[in-house]
Design a protein around this motif. Structure first.
Motif, PDB file in Angstrom:
ATOM      1  N   GLY A 101       1.185  -1.550  -0.176  1.00  0.00           N
ATOM      2  CA  GLY A 101       0.031  -0.021  -0.102  1.00  0.00           C
ATOM      3  C   GLY A 101       0.813   0.866   0.177  1.00  0.00           C
ATOM      4  O   GLY A 101       2.037   1.097  -0.028  1.00  0.00           O
ATOM      5  N   PRO A 102       0.421   2.663  -0.827  1.00  0.00           N
ATOM      6  CA  PRO A 102       1.340   3.487  -0.427  1.00  0.00           C
ATOM      7  C   PRO A 102       1.547   4.100   0.350  1.00  0.00           C
ATOM      8  O   PRO A 102       2.755   4.809   0.251  1.00  0.00           O
ATOM      9  CB  PRO A 102      -0.568   4.647  -1.460  1.00  0.00           C
ATOM     10  N   GLU A 103       1.446   4.206   2.056  1.00  0.00           N
ATOM     11  CA  GLU A 103       1.453   4.621   2.976  1.00  0.00           C
ATOM     12  C   GLU A 103       2.045   3.912   3.991  1.00  0.00           C
ATOM     13  O   GLU A 103       3.074   4.281   4.901  1.00  0.00           O
ATOM     14  CB  GLU A 103       0.311   5.152   4.030  1.00  0.00           C
ATOM     15  N   ALA A 104       2.667   2.587   3.997  1.00  0.00           N
ATOM     16  CA  ALA A 104       3.907   1.939   3.957  1.00  0.00           C
ATOM     17  C   ALA A 104       5.215   2.490   3.895  1.00  0.00           C
ATOM     18  O   ALA A 104       5.779   3.361   2.916  1.00  0.00           O
ATOM     19  CB  ALA A 104       3.462   0.654   3.308  1.00  0.00           C
ATOM     20  N   PRO A 105       5.808   2.292   5.321  1.00  0.00           N
ATOM     21  CA  PRO A 105       7.182   2.734   5.211  1.00  0.00           C
ATOM     22  C   PRO A 105       8.271   2.398   4.775  1.00  0.00           C
ATOM     23  O   PRO A 105       7.664   0.688   4.122  1.00  0.00           O
ATOM     24  CB  PRO A 105       7.399   2.926   6.723  1.00  0.00           C
ATOM     25  N   THR A 106       9.462   2.604   3.597  1.00  0.00           N
ATOM     26  CA  THR A 106      10.674   2.371   4.046  1.00  0.00           C
ATOM     27  C   THR A 106      11.913   2.726   4.308  1.00  0.00           C
ATOM     28  O   THR A 106      11.630   3.449   5.391  1.00  0.00           O
ATOM     29  CB  THR A 106      10.363   3.085   1.595  1.00  0.00           C
ATOM     30  N   LEU A 107      12.690   2.139   3.523  1.00  0.00           N
ATOM     31  CA  LEU A 107      14.126   2.356   4.355  1.00  0.00           C
ATOM     32  C   LEU A 107      14.424   3.388   4.405  1.00  0.00           C
ATOM     33  O   LEU A 107      15.647   4.145   4.431  1.00  0.00           O
ATOM     34  CB  LEU A 107      15.163   1.034   4.154  1.00  0.00           C
ATOM     35  N   CYS A 108      14.163   4.489   3.009  1.00  0.00           N
ATOM     36  CA  CYS A 108      14.647   5.531   2.967  1.00  0.00           C
ATOM     37  C   CYS A 108      13.717   6.659   2.822  1.00  0.00           C
ATOM     38  O   CYS A 108      12.872   7.131   2.745  1.00  0.00           O
ATOM     39  CB  CYS A 108      13.937   5.176   0.899  1.00  0.00           C
ATOM     40  N   THR A 109      13.624   6.894   4.568  1.00  0.00           N
ATOM     41  CA  THR A 109      13.354   7.780   5.260  1.00  0.00           C
ATOM     42  C   THR A 109      13.411   9.366   4.607  1.00  0.00           C
ATOM     43  O   THR A 109      14.324   9.184   4.399  1.00  0.00           O
ATOM     44  CB  THR A 109      13.522   7.761   6.655  1.00  0.00           C
ATOM     45  N   PRO A 110      12.529  10.057   4.468  1.00  0.00           N
ATOM     46  CA  PRO A 110      11.141   9.688   5.017  1.00  0.00           C
ATOM     47  C   PRO A 110      10.485   9.516   3.514  1.00  0.00           C
ATOM     48  O   PRO A 110       9.165  10.084   4.070  1.00  0.00           O
ATOM     49  CB  PRO A 110      10.753  11.386   5.115  1.00  0.00           C
ATOM     50  N   TRP A 111      10.626   8.429   2.804  1.00  0.00           N
ATOM     51  CA  TRP A 111       9.640   8.476   1.719  1.00  0.00           C
ATOM     52  C   TRP A 111       9.237   7.309   1.941  1.00  0.00           C
ATOM     53  O   TRP A 111       9.223   6.395   2.862  1.00  0.00           O
ATOM     54  CB  TRP A 111      10.324   7.696   0.728  1.00  0.00           C
ATOM     55  N   ASP A 112       7.862   6.776   1.574  1.00  0.00           N
ATOM     56  CA  ASP A 112       6.481   6.280   2.213  1.00  0.00           C
ATOM     57  C   ASP A 112       6.985   5.397   0.733  1.00  0.00           C
ATOM     58  O   ASP A 112       7.765   5.680  -0.256  1.00  0.00           O
ATOM     59  CB  ASP A 112       5.303   6.560   2.251  1.00  0.00           C
ATOM     60  N   VAL A 113       6.137   4.150   0.622  1.00  0.00           N
ATOM     61  CA  VAL A 113       5.958   3.609  -0.956  1.00  0.00           C
ATOM     62  C   VAL A 113       5.593   3.943  -1.797  1.00  0.00           C
ATOM     63  O   VAL A 113       6.247   4.397  -2.520  1.00  0.00           O
ATOM     64  CB  VAL A 113       4.987   2.066  -0.629  1.00  0.00           C
ATOM     65  N   ARG A 114       5.030   5.198  -1.741  1.00  0.00           N
ATOM     66  CA  ARG A 114       4.037   6.104  -3.017  1.00  0.00           C
ATOM     67  C   ARG A 114       5.252   7.092  -3.503  1.00  0.00           C
ATOM     68  O   ARG A 114       5.988   6.522  -4.579  1.00  0.00           O
ATOM     69  CB  ARG A 114       2.983   6.471  -2.183  1.00  0.00           C
ATOM     70  N   GLU A 115       6.231   7.298  -2.259  1.00  0.00           N
ATOM     71  CA  GLU A 115       7.691   8.299  -2.963  1.00  0.00           C
ATOM     72  C   GLU A 115       8.378   7.337  -3.440  1.00  0.00           C
ATOM     73  O   GLU A 115       8.706   7.826  -4.694  1.00  0.00           O
ATOM     74  CB  GLU A 115       7.365   8.874  -1.591  1.00  0.00           C
ATOM     75  N   LEU A 116       8.709   6.324  -2.851  1.00  0.00           N
ATOM     76  CA  LEU A 116       9.729   5.809  -3.679  1.00  0.00           C
ATOM     77  C   LEU A 116       9.198   5.186  -4.673  1.00  0.00           C
ATOM     78  O   LEU A 116      10.322   5.171  -5.682  1.00  0.00           O
ATOM     79  CB  LEU A 116       9.814   4.113  -2.193  1.00  0.00           C
ATOM     80  N   VAL A 117       7.988   4.566  -5.274  1.00  0.00           N
ATOM     81  CA  VAL A 117       7.139   4.301  -6.631  1.00  0.00           C
ATOM     82  C   VAL A 117       7.878   5.527  -7.707  1.00  0.00           C
ATOM     83  O   VAL A 117       7.885   5.414  -8.309  1.00  0.00           O
ATOM     84  CB  VAL A 117       6.286   3.842  -6.343  1.00  0.00           C
ATOM     85  N   ALA A 118       7.253   6.824  -6.595  1.00  0.00           N
ATOM     86  CA  ALA A 118       7.466   7.862  -7.895  1.00  0.00           C
ATOM     87  C   ALA A 118       8.643   8.033  -7.764  1.00  0.00           C
ATOM     88  O   ALA A 118       9.155   8.589  -9.477  1.00  0.00           O
ATOM     89  CB  ALA A 118       7.128   9.001  -6.734  1.00  0.00           C
TER      90      ALA A 118
ATOM     91  N   GLY B 115      30.901   2.327  11.430  1.00  0.00           N
ATOM     92  CA  GLY B 115      30.105   3.127  11.587  1.00  0.00           C
ATOM     93  C   GLY B 115      30.525   4.313  10.326  1.00  0.00           C
ATOM     94  O   GLY B 115      30.333   4.911  10.085  1.00  0.00           O
ATOM     95  N   HIS B 116      30.851   3.746   8.741  1.00  0.00           N
ATOM     96  CA  HIS B 116      31.390   4.387   7.951  1.00  0.00           C
ATOM     97  C   HIS B 116      30.218   4.827   6.901  1.00  0.00           C
ATOM     98  O   HIS B 116      29.305   3.517   6.637  1.00  0.00           O
ATOM     99  CB  HIS B 116      32.004   3.237   7.256  1.00  0.00           C
ATOM    100  N   THR B 117      29.810   6.351   6.078  1.00  0.00           N
ATOM    101  CA  THR B 117      28.745   6.203   5.815  1.00  0.00           C
ATOM    102  C   THR B 117      29.048   5.868   4.109  1.00  0.00           C
ATOM    103  O   THR B 117      30.582   6.051   3.881  1.00  0.00           O
ATOM    104  CB  THR B 117      28.756   7.742   6.109  1.00  0.00           C
ATOM    105  N   ARG B 118      28.169   5.068   3.287  1.00  0.00           N
ATOM    106  CA  ARG B 118      28.409   4.815   2.021  1.00  0.00           C
ATOM    107  C   ARG B 118      26.904   5.431   1.229  1.00  0.00           C
ATOM    108  O   ARG B 118      25.913   6.067   2.019  1.00  0.00           O
ATOM    109  CB  ARG B 118      28.318   4.112   1.598  1.00  0.00           C
ATOM    110  N   ALA B 119      27.566   5.940   0.042  1.00  0.00           N
ATOM    111  CA  ALA B 119      26.114   6.230  -0.659  1.00  0.00           C
ATOM    112  C   ALA B 119      25.065   5.382  -0.558  1.00  0.00           C
ATOM    113  O   ALA B 119      24.748   4.118  -1.189  1.00  0.00           O
ATOM    114  CB  ALA B 119      26.512   7.248  -1.948  1.00  0.00           C
ATOM    115  N   ALA B 120      23.592   6.049  -0.452  1.00  0.00           N
ATOM    116  CA  ALA B 120      22.954   4.814  -0.577  1.00  0.00           C
ATOM    117  C   ALA B 120      22.170   4.659  -2.117  1.00  0.00           C
ATOM    118  O   ALA B 120      21.687   3.790  -2.310  1.00  0.00           O
ATOM    119  CB  ALA B 120      21.225   5.461  -0.122  1.00  0.00           C
TER     120      ALA B 120
END
Length: 216
Positions: A19-36, A211-216
């Motif tokens: 569903g569109p409002e489910a969370p994702t690991l790409c905070t703050p995107w939800d599923v709708r925003e990730l698909v967009a 602790g190393h930061t890598r590009a997502a």
């Protein structure tokens, strides 16, 4: 069927199920925003610079384009993604689309799946894992280029292999990461907390890599 085509169907099915409002690991995107976001990256060349470049004006334009797509009815948005890029888009060709899209779609699929309670890793077929491994052996060096320790990836499962992704720094050690290509590429792209793999090395070296930061 090309691996990116199979993953496209999987992403669309998972997005619909969650569903569109489910969370994702790409905070703050939800599923709708990730698909967009996925639609933007393969249909709006004017918005691509804002994805990869940290330039405020470009990022604002990309965010605006993505927001306009996210405002579509969710079923329409998912259908637009599932239909693939326009005929004139380079990744429409399998020879380009498979290497260019397989890792992107696999990672973002897990961004949806692994943000949910009680998630389980997705089982991918051998061909998809092989494409992910090939991708890791090329782009992995870029993602670990600033790692504080050496990094060696060892693929386990149906696809086997070993590759040095970062040489040890003077006087430093190396961490060996063992897992399937999917888990290894999730780690390389910064999904450290959900990548199910084994890290071998000293506690200090493993902690430094964690602790190393890598590009997502």
């Amino acid at each position: 069927m090309p691996t990116d085509t199979a993953l496209r169907h999987l992403v669309a099915a998972t997005a619909t199920a969650l569903g569109p409002e489910a969370p994702t690991l790409c905070t703050p995107w939800d599923v709708r925003e990730l698909v967009a976001h996925l639609v933007v990256r393969e249909s709006r060349p004017d918005a691509l610079p804002g994805i990869g470049l940290d330039v405020p004006a470009l990022k604002r334009h990309t965010a605006g384009v993505q927001a306009s797509l996210a405002a579509l009815p969710f079923e329409e948005l998912v259908a637009r993604f599932a239909s693939g890029p326009p005929r004139w888009w380079p990744t429409r060709l399998p020879a380009i689309g498979e290497p260019a899209n397989t890792a992107e779609l696999a990672i973002h699929h897990e961004d949806m799946v692994r943000a949910q309670p009680g998630w389980a890793p997705t089982e991918l077929d051998r061909r998809t894992q092989l494409v992910l491994w090939r991708t890791l052996t090329t782009v992995g060096r870029l993602h670990y280029r600033s790692a504080p320790v050496g990094v060696v990836a060892v693929a386990e499962g149906e696809v086997h292999g070993r590759v040095a992704l970062r040489g040890p720094r003077p006087g430093g050690g190396t961490v060996v990461l063992r897992g399937t290509p999917l888990e290894l590429i999730l780690h390389a792209f910064g999904r450290t907390g959900v990548a199910r793999l084994r890290a071998e090395g000293t506690d200090a070296d493993i902690e430094a890599l964690t602790g190393h930061t890598r590009a997502a």
